[in-house]
Design a protein around this motif. Structure first.
Motif, PDB file in Angstrom:
ATOM      1  N   LYS A   1     -11.846   5.185  -1.616  1.00  0.00           N
ATOM      2  CA  LYS A   1     -12.404   5.243  -0.270  1.00  0.00           C
ATOM      3  C   LYS A   1     -11.267   5.207   0.755  1.00  0.00           C
ATOM      4  CE  LYS A   1     -15.490   2.633   2.641  1.00  0.00           C
ATOM      5  NZ  LYS A   1     -15.943   1.238   2.738  1.00  0.00           N
ATOM      6  N   ILE A   2     -10.283   4.376   0.502  1.00  0.00           N
ATOM      7  CA  ILE A   2      -9.150   4.299   1.413  1.00  0.00           C
ATOM      8  C   ILE A   2      -8.390   5.611   1.446  1.00  0.00           C
ATOM      9  CG2 ILE A   2      -6.869   3.243   1.674  1.00  0.00           C
ATOM     10  CD1 ILE A   2      -8.177   0.627   0.912  1.00  0.00           C
TER      11      ILE A   2
ATOM     12  N   ARG B   1      -6.587  -2.415   7.980  1.00  0.00           N
ATOM     13  CA  ARG B   1      -7.710  -2.029   7.122  1.00  0.00           C
ATOM     14  C   ARG B   1      -8.162  -3.206   6.255  1.00  0.00           C
ATOM     15  NH1 ARG B   1      -9.973   3.042   4.950  1.00  0.00           N
ATOM     16  NH2 ARG B   1     -11.916   2.176   4.207  1.00  0.00           N
TER      17      ARG B   1
ATOM     18  N   PHE C   1      -5.315  -8.834 -11.029  1.00  0.00           N
ATOM     19  CA  PHE C   1      -4.861 -10.176 -10.691  1.00  0.00           C
ATOM     20  C   PHE C   1      -5.295 -11.228 -11.701  1.00  0.00           C
ATOM     21  CE2 PHE C   1      -4.589  -7.834  -6.783  1.00  0.00           C
ATOM     22  CZ  PHE C   1      -3.457  -8.352  -6.188  1.00  0.00           C
TER      23      PHE C   1
ATOM     24  N   HIS D   1       0.813  -1.217   0.000  1.00  0.00           N
ATOM     25  CA  HIS D   1       0.000   0.000   0.000  1.00  0.00           C
ATOM     26  C   HIS D   1       0.846   1.265   0.000  1.00  0.00           C
ATOM     27  CE1 HIS D   1       0.699  -0.652   4.297  1.00  0.00           C
ATOM     28  NE2 HIS D   1       0.462   0.617   4.465  1.00  0.00           N
TER      29      HIS D   1
ATOM     30  N   ALA E   1      -9.806 -11.443  -8.485  1.00  0.00           N
ATOM     31  CA  ALA E   1      -9.849 -11.074  -7.061  1.00  0.00           C
ATOM     32  C   ALA E   1     -10.782  -9.911  -6.762  1.00  0.00           C
ATOM     33  CB  ALA E   1      -8.434 -10.779  -6.532  1.00  0.00           C
ATOM     34  N   LEU E   2     -11.977  -9.956  -7.327  1.00  0.00           N
ATOM     35  CA  LEU E   2     -12.988  -8.948  -6.964  1.00  0.00           C
ATOM     36  C   LEU E   2     -13.531  -9.290  -5.586  1.00  0.00           C
ATOM     37  CD1 LEU E   2     -15.032  -8.577 -10.278  1.00  0.00           C
ATOM     38  CD2 LEU E   2     -13.129  -7.195  -9.458  1.00  0.00           C
ATOM     39  N   PHE E   3     -13.855  -8.259  -4.793  1.00  0.00           N
ATOM     40  CA  PHE E   3     -14.403  -8.516  -3.464  1.00  0.00           C
ATOM     41  C   PHE E   3     -15.836  -9.031  -3.615  1.00  0.00           C
ATOM     42  CE2 PHE E   3     -11.535  -4.741  -2.782  1.00  0.00           C
ATOM     43  CZ  PHE E   3     -10.473  -5.502  -2.341  1.00  0.00           C
TER      44      PHE E   3
ATOM     45  N   VAL F   1       1.541   1.501  -7.304  1.00  0.00           N
ATOM     46  CA  VAL F   1       1.440   0.465  -8.314  1.00  0.00           C
ATOM     47  C   VAL F   1       0.137  -0.285  -8.049  1.00  0.00           C
ATOM     48  CG1 VAL F   1       2.449  -1.721  -9.075  1.00  0.00           C
ATOM     49  CG2 VAL F   1       3.928   0.177  -8.453  1.00  0.00           C
ATOM     50  N   ASN F   2      -0.622  -0.570  -9.074  1.00  0.00           N
ATOM     51  CA  ASN F   2      -1.825  -1.377  -8.876  1.00  0.00           C
ATOM     52  C   ASN F   2      -1.795  -2.599  -9.778  1.00  0.00           C
ATOM     53  OD1 ASN F   2      -3.461   1.599  -8.188  1.00  0.00           O
ATOM     54  ND2 ASN F   2      -3.498  -0.121  -6.783  1.00  0.00           N
ATOM     55  N   THR F   3      -2.528  -3.611  -9.345  1.00  0.00           N
ATOM     56  CA  THR F   3      -2.458  -4.898 -10.032  1.00  0.00           C
ATOM     57  C   THR F   3      -3.841  -5.362 -10.477  1.00  0.00           C
ATOM     58  OG1 THR F   3      -0.670  -5.454  -8.520  1.00  0.00           O
ATOM     59  CG2 THR F   3      -1.590  -7.256  -9.806  1.00  0.00           C
TER      60      THR F   3
ATOM     61  N   ASN G   1      -7.280   4.463  -9.572  1.00  0.00           N
ATOM     62  CA  ASN G   1      -6.308   5.077  -8.657  1.00  0.00           C
ATOM     63  C   ASN G   1      -5.191   5.803  -9.392  1.00  0.00           C
ATOM     64  OD1 ASN G   1      -7.556   3.732  -6.285  1.00  0.00           O
ATOM     65  ND2 ASN G   1      -6.856   1.909  -7.376  1.00  0.00           N
TER      66      ASN G   1
ATOM     67  N   SER H   1      -6.079 -14.049  -1.844  1.00  0.00           N
ATOM     68  CA  SER H   1      -5.737 -13.089  -2.892  1.00  0.00           C
ATOM     69  C   SER H   1      -6.623 -11.842  -2.772  1.00  0.00           C
ATOM     70  CB  SER H   1      -5.877 -13.725  -4.270  1.00  0.00           C
ATOM     71  OG  SER H   1      -7.224 -13.903  -4.594  1.00  0.00           O
ATOM     72  N   LEU H   2      -7.777 -11.974  -2.108  1.00  0.00           N
ATOM     73  CA  LEU H   2      -8.630 -10.804  -1.908  1.00  0.00           C
ATOM     74  C   LEU H   2      -7.977  -9.826  -0.937  1.00  0.00           C
ATOM     75  CD1 LEU H   2     -12.066 -12.610  -1.644  1.00  0.00           C
ATOM     76  CD2 LEU H   2     -11.148 -11.337  -3.572  1.00  0.00           C
TER      77      LEU H   2
ATOM     78  N   ARG I   1     -11.063  -1.076 -11.348  1.00  0.00           N
ATOM     79  CA  ARG I   1     -10.728  -0.931  -9.942  1.00  0.00           C
ATOM     80  C   ARG I   1      -9.271  -0.535  -9.756  1.00  0.00           C
ATOM     81  NH1 ARG I   1     -11.051  -6.081  -5.981  1.00  0.00           N
ATOM     82  NH2 ARG I   1      -9.268  -6.671  -7.245  1.00  0.00           N
ATOM     83  N   ALA I   2      -8.413  -1.051 -10.644  1.00  0.00           N
ATOM     84  CA  ALA I   2      -6.995  -0.702 -10.554  1.00  0.00           C
ATOM     85  C   ALA I   2      -6.735   0.662 -11.183  1.00  0.00           C
ATOM     86  CB  ALA I   2      -6.160  -1.774 -11.238  1.00  0.00           C
TER      87      ALA I   2
ATOM     88  N   TYR J   1     -13.092   1.265  -4.098  1.00  0.00           N
ATOM     89  CA  TYR J   1     -12.401   0.899  -2.863  1.00  0.00           C
ATOM     90  C   TYR J   1     -11.109   1.687  -2.631  1.00  0.00           C
ATOM     91  CZ  TYR J   1     -10.475  -1.946   0.869  1.00  0.00           C
ATOM     92  OH  TYR J   1      -9.955  -2.362   2.055  1.00  0.00           O
ATOM     93  N   GLY J   2     -10.304   1.779  -3.677  1.00  0.00           N
ATOM     94  CA  GLY J   2      -9.022   2.490  -3.553  1.00  0.00           C
ATOM     95  C   GLY J   2      -9.221   3.952  -3.179  1.00  0.00           C
TER      96      GLY J   2
ATOM     97  N   ARG K   1      -4.728  -4.855  -0.180  1.00  0.00           N
ATOM     98  CA  ARG K   1      -3.429  -4.252   0.154  1.00  0.00           C
ATOM     99  C   ARG K   1      -2.885  -3.508  -1.054  1.00  0.00           C
ATOM    100  NH1 ARG K   1      -0.579  -3.762   3.716  1.00  0.00           N
ATOM    101  NH2 ARG K   1       1.063  -5.304   3.847  1.00  0.00           N
ATOM    102  N   ASP K   2      -3.051  -4.119  -2.215  1.00  0.00           N
ATOM    103  CA  ASP K   2      -2.570  -3.532  -3.451  1.00  0.00           C
ATOM    104  C   ASP K   2      -3.294  -2.216  -3.743  1.00  0.00           C
ATOM    105  OD1 ASP K   2      -0.990  -4.155  -6.029  1.00  0.00           O
ATOM    106  OD2 ASP K   2      -2.976  -3.620  -6.771  1.00  0.00           O
ATOM    107  N   LEU K   3      -4.560  -2.150  -3.351  1.00  0.00           N
ATOM    108  CA  LEU K   3      -5.350  -0.949  -3.617  1.00  0.00           C
ATOM    109  C   LEU K   3      -5.132   0.129  -2.559  1.00  0.00           C
ATOM    110  CD1 LEU K   3      -8.582  -2.717  -4.823  1.00  0.00           C
ATOM    111  CD2 LEU K   3      -7.147  -1.211  -6.192  1.00  0.00           C
ATOM    112  N   GLY K   4      -4.241  -0.138  -1.612  1.00  0.00           N
ATOM    113  CA  GLY K   4      -3.868   0.916  -0.684  1.00  0.00           C
ATOM    114  C   GLY K   4      -4.239   0.678   0.767  1.00  0.00           C
ATOM    115  N   ALA K   5      -4.791  -0.485   1.073  1.00  0.00           N
ATOM    116  CA  ALA K   5      -5.179  -0.748   2.452  1.00  0.00           C
ATOM    117  C   ALA K   5      -3.988  -1.270   3.256  1.00  0.00           C
ATOM    118  CB  ALA K   5      -6.313  -1.768   2.498  1.00  0.00           C
TER     119      ALA K   5
END
Ligand code: ATP
Ligand code: MG
Lengths: 357, 287
Positions: free
Chosen positions: A103-104, B196, A83, A75, A87-89, A79-81, A152, B182-183, A148-149, A100-101, B188-192
């Motif tokens: 919001k953080i 978090r 996957f 974090h 790996a969607l929530f 860099v964003n990935t 950001n 992986s979720l 999603r990636a 999500y990004g 984490r990759d998105l900034g958490a």
């Protein structure tokens, strides 16, 4: 070349006793579309995870805009990935996933809503805000993952075989779309695939990986037309590899002895008479003819017609198998027939040059 | 998809034993208990089948109301403690190596080979005035006088937590075990940061396991009367104790049935409310 965005320095990584990465180095410029191409298990994902910060290398450094980020948490890097498995929530809808990004980063709610909606338009998913991931098709999930990636605005976007699970038609469409997005947003893409066509279609540069090493780095044209090793020639160009010894090295052409005969190939500055080399000749550049005087002797073993192309399998005198393909069905050749194989000298590229000490 | 499923005649035969079993051992006794709760108590342990609401009116008496309050208090306290201890335990257990998991599972199962009644008596040895716990605390110089833990509210809580913790651990474990890590990496990759990502992803996705654990501990903790009996002396009177008392010494089965029915309704209500608040639709294996 423009300014360097990412630099990998001599990265090594092993899991237990298996060495997965054996000292790789690379530098990527801002705005570039670079592709890692390699067979399954060669360490592509591992490299990506090290760049993303999800894995720490045993040795070596990762530099992002000149700053050493090797040991920073995921974090903490821009860099964003995307996957390999999306790996969607699963417990968030499309809007929450994409936002999500932001919001953080504590972006105000209203702005998130707006930017998510813009981003979904960009990936042509407007109106899907409230859907859950389980209600999306593979291609749609893929686009959500990309959105999603991308939302950001990372400095570098890592994509791990993002189109791997899609069918051919959708794949083609998504390739074009991804390329369009990349041009439009000007974000640097590091793209993983094991599909050579995809790599050639999309990339500014291709990195061919093999067993934890970079086999060759170059533009699609270089990789396709001037492979440095037989592995690259075979993997990228589906080339036939014919081994031989250089008998005469000229300005333009060289003469190579193979199968007890002399064949011509394009010259290479590194080649001298007496060198052991391999010649890479792509399938579609070989000519098969039944009543020619010149060319390597061979016996036609099998013919098959696939995707508009005629594929012929032949055996050289030594028993070595050669595959030739061409468009159309016009070969008046029958199985078991003695033929000769020939090619234009410029289509035979010397690879794997080894000099006897 | 459910709607499209065709009814197969063979299916009925295969599930028939299940129906028979459920009717004989679940629905039947339940209906009998409800009927009993409206019957009149006769002399001794006789039951006179005459309709009355007296049994329910009797529950309104302060002594009995008090036992309900105390039961709920104890159940909530124990459940919260079990949750706080069981979640981390189950979480880290799921992160062990395969070998570690097997070993830990064995350690959790071993106590079940002994009757839980006997294990409760074990706690007396630990908690009593001259017991193991006081001995250690005094040796360490943390206390001068032995603590009076046994036959108190805390002792009962200890007993409850001890008896029910495994259920929480196992249900949390099974849901963390199924986690797609992986979720977490994606978050984490998105900034958490680590925390978090845990709250946004891991906790949310393992909530069904946690909630199943809560139900598996909350319901029994309302009724485990023998723990209150053994470790609480006669100071802690739970609904379970009252019911047991009415069945054995009081010989008032209809009243015991009424208590049980009310307890059941209140518990169901709590669970319903709880699910409303937490918005969890699928409790693993429940409902
Ligand atoms: N966490 C791990 N523990 C042990 N070995 C691993 C781990 N991750 C990867 N490997 C091994 O490292 C090698 C490279 O894996 P990696 O995932 O980087 O391959 P890849 O090039 O992405 O392959 P694919 O195209 O199949 O995705 C494989 O042999 C794999 O078995
Ligand atoms: Mg991979």
């Amino acid at each position: 070349m423009s300014e360097t965005l990412l630099e990998l320095r001599n990265i090594k990584k092993s899991f237990g006793t298996t060495d997965v990465l054996n000292g790789i180095g690379l530098s990527i410029s801002r705005g570039e579309f670079i592709t890692f191409l390699g067979a399954s298990g060669c360490g592509k994902t591992t490299t990506l995870r090290i760049i993303a910060g999800l894995e720490k290398p045993d040795e070596g450094q990762v530099l992002l805009e000149g700053r050493d980020v090797t040991y920073l948490e995921p974090h903490q890097r821009d860099v964003n990935t995307v996957f390999q498995n999306y790996a969607l929530f699963p417990h968030m809808n499309v809007e929450a996933n994409v936002g999500y990004g932001l919001k953080i980063r504590k972006v105000p709610k209203e702005e998130i809503k707006k930017r998510v909606s813009d981003m979904l338009k960009l990936v042509q998913l407007d109106g899907y805000e409230k859907r859950m991931p389980s209600e999306l098709s593979g291609g749609q999930k893929q686009r959500v993952a990309i959105a999603r990636a991308l939302i950001n605005s990372p400095k570098l976007l890592l994509l791990d075989e993002p189109l791997g699970a899609l069918d051919l038609k959708l794949r083609r469409a998504m390739q074009t779309e991804l390329k369009r997005l990349q041009k439009k947003l000007g974000i640097t893409f590091l793209y993983i695939t094991h599909d050579q066509e995809e790599a050639i279609n999309m990339s500014d540069r291709i990195v061919v990986m093999r067993e934890g090493k970079f086999e060759q780095i170059g533009t699609p044209d270089e990789i396709y037309n001037c492979p440095k090793t037989s592995y690259v020639a075979d993997f990228v160009g589906n080339a036939n590899i014919i081994e031989g010894i250089v008998r005469q090295a000229g300005e333009e052409e060289i003469l190579v002895e193979t199968e007890g005969q002399i064949v011509k190939a394009v010259s290479d500055p590194g080649v001298q008479a007496g060198d052991k080399i391999s010649l890479a000749v792509r399938r579609e550049n070989m000519k098969v003819c039944g009543d020619c005087e010149e060319g390597l002797e061979a016996v036609l073993k099998d013919k098959s017609f696939q995707a508009g192309q005629l594929h012929m399998t032949l055996n050289l005198n030594s028993g070595k198998e050669i595959t030739v393909s061409r468009y159309g069905m016009d070969a008046p050749l029958s199985q078991g027939q003695k033929v000769r194989i020939s090619w234009e000298p410029q289509h035979a590229v010397p690879v794997d040059i080894r000099r006897e000490a | 998809m459910e709607k499209k499923r065709k009814k197969k005649p063979g299916l009925f035969l295969t599930v028939l034993p299940l129906y028979v079993f459920t009717i004989c051992f679940v629905v039947g006794p339940l209906l009998y208990m409800i009927a009993l709760s409206f019957a009149t108590n006769g002399n001794g342990s006789d039951t006179i089948w005459r309709f009355t609401l007296d049994n329910y009116k009797k529950i309104g008496e302060p002594v009995y109301l008090e036992s309900f309050v105390q039961s709920f208090q104890l159940a909530i306290t124990s459940t919260v403690l079990i949750m706080l201890m069981g979640y981390p335990f189950g979480y880290f257990m799921a992160k062990l190596s395969e070998k570690g998991k097997k070993r830990m599972m064995l350690l959790i199962m071993i106590p079940f080979w002994t009757s839980s009644l006997i294990r409760m008596y074990g706690w007396i040895i630990i908690l009593q005035a001259k017991g193991v716990l006081n001995g250690i605390l005094m040796k360490l110089g943390l206390i001068q006088e032995p603590l009076k833990i046994l036959y108190s509210y805390p002792a009962v809580v200890v007993g409850m937590v001890y008896a029910l913790l495994p259920f929480m651990i196992l249900s949390v474990y099974s849901s963390v075990e199924k986690m797609d890590w992986s979720l977490v990496e994606a978050a984490r990759d998105l900034g958490a940061g680590r925390a978090r990502a845990f709250f946004d992803v891991t906790l949310k996705l393992t909530l069904p396991g946690l909630l199943t654990g809560v139900i598996l501990t909350f319901i029994p903790s309302m009724g485990l009367f023998f723990i209150a009996d053994i470790l609480g002396g006669n100071k802690i009177v739970l609904v379970g104790n009252v019911i047991q008392d009415q069945v054995t010494r009081g010989s008032n089965w209809p009243f015991a049935a009424a208590l049980a029915v009310v307890l059941m309704i209140l518990t169901s209500l709590m669970i319903w409310l709880y699910r409303k608040i937490t918005h969890v639709k699928d409790l693993e294996g429940f409902f």
